[in-house]
Design an enzyme around this catalytic site. Sequence first.
Site, PDB file in Angstrom:
ATOM      1  N   ASP A 110       2.643  35.498   6.689  1.00  0.00           N
ATOM      2  CA  ASP A 110       3.167  35.120   5.377  1.00  0.00           C
ATOM      3  C   ASP A 110       3.522  36.411   4.644  1.00  0.00           C
ATOM      4  O   ASP A 110       2.671  37.289   4.498  1.00  0.00           O
ATOM      5  CB  ASP A 110       2.062  34.355   4.620  1.00  0.00           C
ATOM      6  CG  ASP A 110       2.591  33.333   3.648  1.00  0.00           C
ATOM      7  OD1 ASP A 110       3.519  33.667   2.896  1.00  0.00           O
ATOM      8  OD2 ASP A 110       2.068  32.209   3.628  1.00  0.00           O
ATOM      9  N   GLU A 275      10.417  30.167   1.614  1.00  0.00           N
ATOM     10  CA  GLU A 275       9.879  29.155   0.706  1.00  0.00           C
ATOM     11  C   GLU A 275      10.669  29.193  -0.592  1.00  0.00           C
ATOM     12  O   GLU A 275      10.496  30.100  -1.403  1.00  0.00           O
ATOM     13  CB  GLU A 275       8.404  29.409   0.392  1.00  0.00           C
ATOM     14  CG  GLU A 275       7.818  28.266  -0.417  1.00  0.00           C
ATOM     15  CD  GLU A 275       6.736  28.651  -1.415  1.00  0.00           C
ATOM     16  OE1 GLU A 275       5.891  27.810  -1.706  1.00  0.00           O
ATOM     17  OE2 GLU A 275       6.755  29.789  -1.919  1.00  0.00           O
ATOM     18  N   HIS A 336      -0.153  23.721   2.059  1.00  0.00           N
ATOM     19  CA  HIS A 336      -1.414  24.002   1.359  1.00  0.00           C
ATOM     20  C   HIS A 336      -1.275  23.871  -0.164  1.00  0.00           C
ATOM     21  O   HIS A 336      -2.218  24.176  -0.880  1.00  0.00           O
ATOM     22  CB  HIS A 336      -1.872  25.411   1.727  1.00  0.00           C
ATOM     23  CG  HIS A 336      -0.897  26.453   1.268  1.00  0.00           C
ATOM     24  ND1 HIS A 336       0.395  26.529   1.764  1.00  0.00           N
ATOM     25  CD2 HIS A 336      -0.986  27.420   0.330  1.00  0.00           C
ATOM     26  CE1 HIS A 336       1.033  27.506   1.152  1.00  0.00           C
ATOM     27  NE2 HIS A 336       0.224  28.067   0.277  1.00  0.00           N
ATOM     28  N   ASP A 337      -0.098  23.495  -0.628  1.00  0.00           N
ATOM     29  CA  ASP A 337       0.156  23.410  -2.070  1.00  0.00           C
ATOM     30  C   ASP A 337       0.341  21.980  -2.574  1.00  0.00           C
ATOM     31  O   ASP A 337       0.343  21.759  -3.781  1.00  0.00           O
ATOM     32  CB  ASP A 337       1.436  24.183  -2.431  1.00  0.00           C
ATOM     33  CG  ASP A 337       1.283  25.689  -2.267  1.00  0.00           C
ATOM     34  OD1 ASP A 337       0.162  26.197  -2.427  1.00  0.00           O
ATOM     35  OD2 ASP A 337       2.301  26.360  -1.973  1.00  0.00           O
TER      36      ASP A 337
HETATM   37  C1  NOJ Z   1       3.546  29.789  -3.056  1.00  0.00           C
HETATM   38  C2  NOJ Z   1       2.307  29.656  -2.233  1.00  0.00           C
HETATM   39  O1  NOJ Z   1       2.495  28.679  -1.256  1.00  0.00           O
HETATM   40  C3  NOJ Z   1       1.178  29.337  -3.182  1.00  0.00           C
HETATM   41  O2  NOJ Z   1       0.014  28.961  -2.518  1.00  0.00           O
HETATM   42  C4  NOJ Z   1       0.968  30.532  -4.056  1.00  0.00           C
HETATM   43  O3  NOJ Z   1      -0.024  30.245  -5.028  1.00  0.00           O
HETATM   44  C5  NOJ Z   1       2.266  30.938  -4.760  1.00  0.00           C
HETATM   45  N1  NOJ Z   1       3.400  30.919  -3.897  1.00  0.00           N
HETATM   46  C6  NOJ Z   1       2.139  32.320  -5.331  1.00  0.00           C
HETATM   47  O4  NOJ Z   1       2.202  33.256  -4.301  1.00  0.00           O
END
Ligand code: NOJ
Length: 533
Positions: A110, A275, A336-337
């Site tokens: 990542d 992303e 994971h979000d």
């Molecule tokens: C996206 C990530 O997937 C998330 O988990 C993170 O808190 C934010 N970006 C900030 O990096």
Amino acid sequence: MSFDQADLKTQTATTEWWKTGIVYQIYPRSYQDSNGDGIGDLRGIASRLDHLVDLGVEAIWISPVFPSPMDDFGYDISDYCNIEPIFGTLEDFDALREAVHARGLKLLLDFVPSHSSDQHPWFQESRASRDNPKRDWYIWRDAKPDGSPPNNWISEFGGPAWTWDEATGQYYLSIFLSSQPALNWRHPEVRAEMLNVLRFWFERGVDGFRVDAVSHVAPFVDGGDHPANPIWEEHMGPARSQIHIHGMHQEEGFQIVKEMRQVSDAYPDRVLIGEAYGGFEDVMRYYGESLDGFHLPFNFALLHSPWNAEHIRHMVEEYEAALPEGAWPNWVLGNHDRSRIASRAGRAQAKVAATLLLTLRGTPTIYQGDELGLDDAHIPHDAVQDPWEKQVPGIGLGRDPVRTPMPWEPGPTAGFTTGTPWLPLHAPQGADVATQSGAKNSVLNFHRALIRLRRAEPALVTGAYRTVSCQNDVYVYERVLGDDVLTICLNFSGEEKPINVSGRLILSSRSERGDADGTPATIASHEALILKR
Ligand code: NOJ
């Protein structure tokens, strides 16, 4: 067109792995703990690779494992070119990479370009004084005459996107937490250093990156205030109350993506996945005008779509139509979000959702635990870890419910740790890998069968997509390659429905259907069917 086996073989053999394979996301804190501290680590991941081979995925993407104060659980990095001791060492990383490669899998890391931790030595220098040589590595601005921040921007985690620095009397931009200062990619030295981070890991043998929050990489802070979002509702969270016209998807950001791609193209067979949340129009721009941007800008449409056949059919067609010529599609069902698919769609729909993800045209990404049909955990108030939930409590933004430890076997710690897990375990009875492996009808075994079929049927990977019908909550589409036609039927409802399809049944999500069933005339409640003709 006649079907030529030899042509097909050539075509499949020469297609890049990131087009044919499946990406599996590992949230490292919660995959497998090897040292009893209750937090997953690299050695833990290395000990669980057999699960991924059995599942049949091609690549694993591991959320950040770099040194970090863990304010945002690794998305706040204090050293881009090392491994966080909680997760292990660089040697552990090398051992994991070798183990991954030895199994014929790929390893993606990542990359978090938009911000570092405030503990990063660069930021420590930057905040030391206004004339520090690294001052402009981050984004500093004076207060307005009344002392308020330079503009009205709201951070992704709520509150102002500006943090006051008492010592030097200026605000710095912090798009997520205050402890995640935004890097200034418009500064040539920052750019060079950050692109070198990619090189560092490519040289160490990683096969690619998922690039975090890339739409925030080049904010135009002098562009002025953000306008209010007229369709905002509270559950969307404070950040979405504004339209981030100056903060996100900026021209300069697309140029930066191109430069990342140039770095990656210097190494053979690598991939960059971006992303970038946004409408299809924005997302498509991340492919680059000449497909010189990301190989795969994540397509999050399934994360947001209401779970019904008609919406999804419409969205699939819209996405297919929006893809630039030559761009390779992709689909994401969970991460994971966001709330897990089994909670968004209902547990009964887990196999329908898996079938959709794994038979639409494009690279699928599976989030750990979704192959078990796990739903969101309930996190008691005193166990909350996620900083977002702490900053904006009680409206369902917290991400802990989808980050609980992977349940590997029955028992009090589910085989995840010998210690106390950092988040409560969520392992409903029968949800663990060992139990599901032994249960014919499990969501896990269905994933395995589906992925085996995907590997055996090139039409499911490289075939064209065609909608057949969508009525009565049943969505039917085809994947076509030469003379091979595979028909996928998905019942989004809890009722049996008639279907009018031809072909031989090759997979059903209900194991009680036998081969002798021939061409079915009905589809059972929550059933997924694949036929071949
Ligand atoms: C996206 C990530 O997937 C998330 O988990 C993170 O808190 C934010 N970006 C900030 O990096």
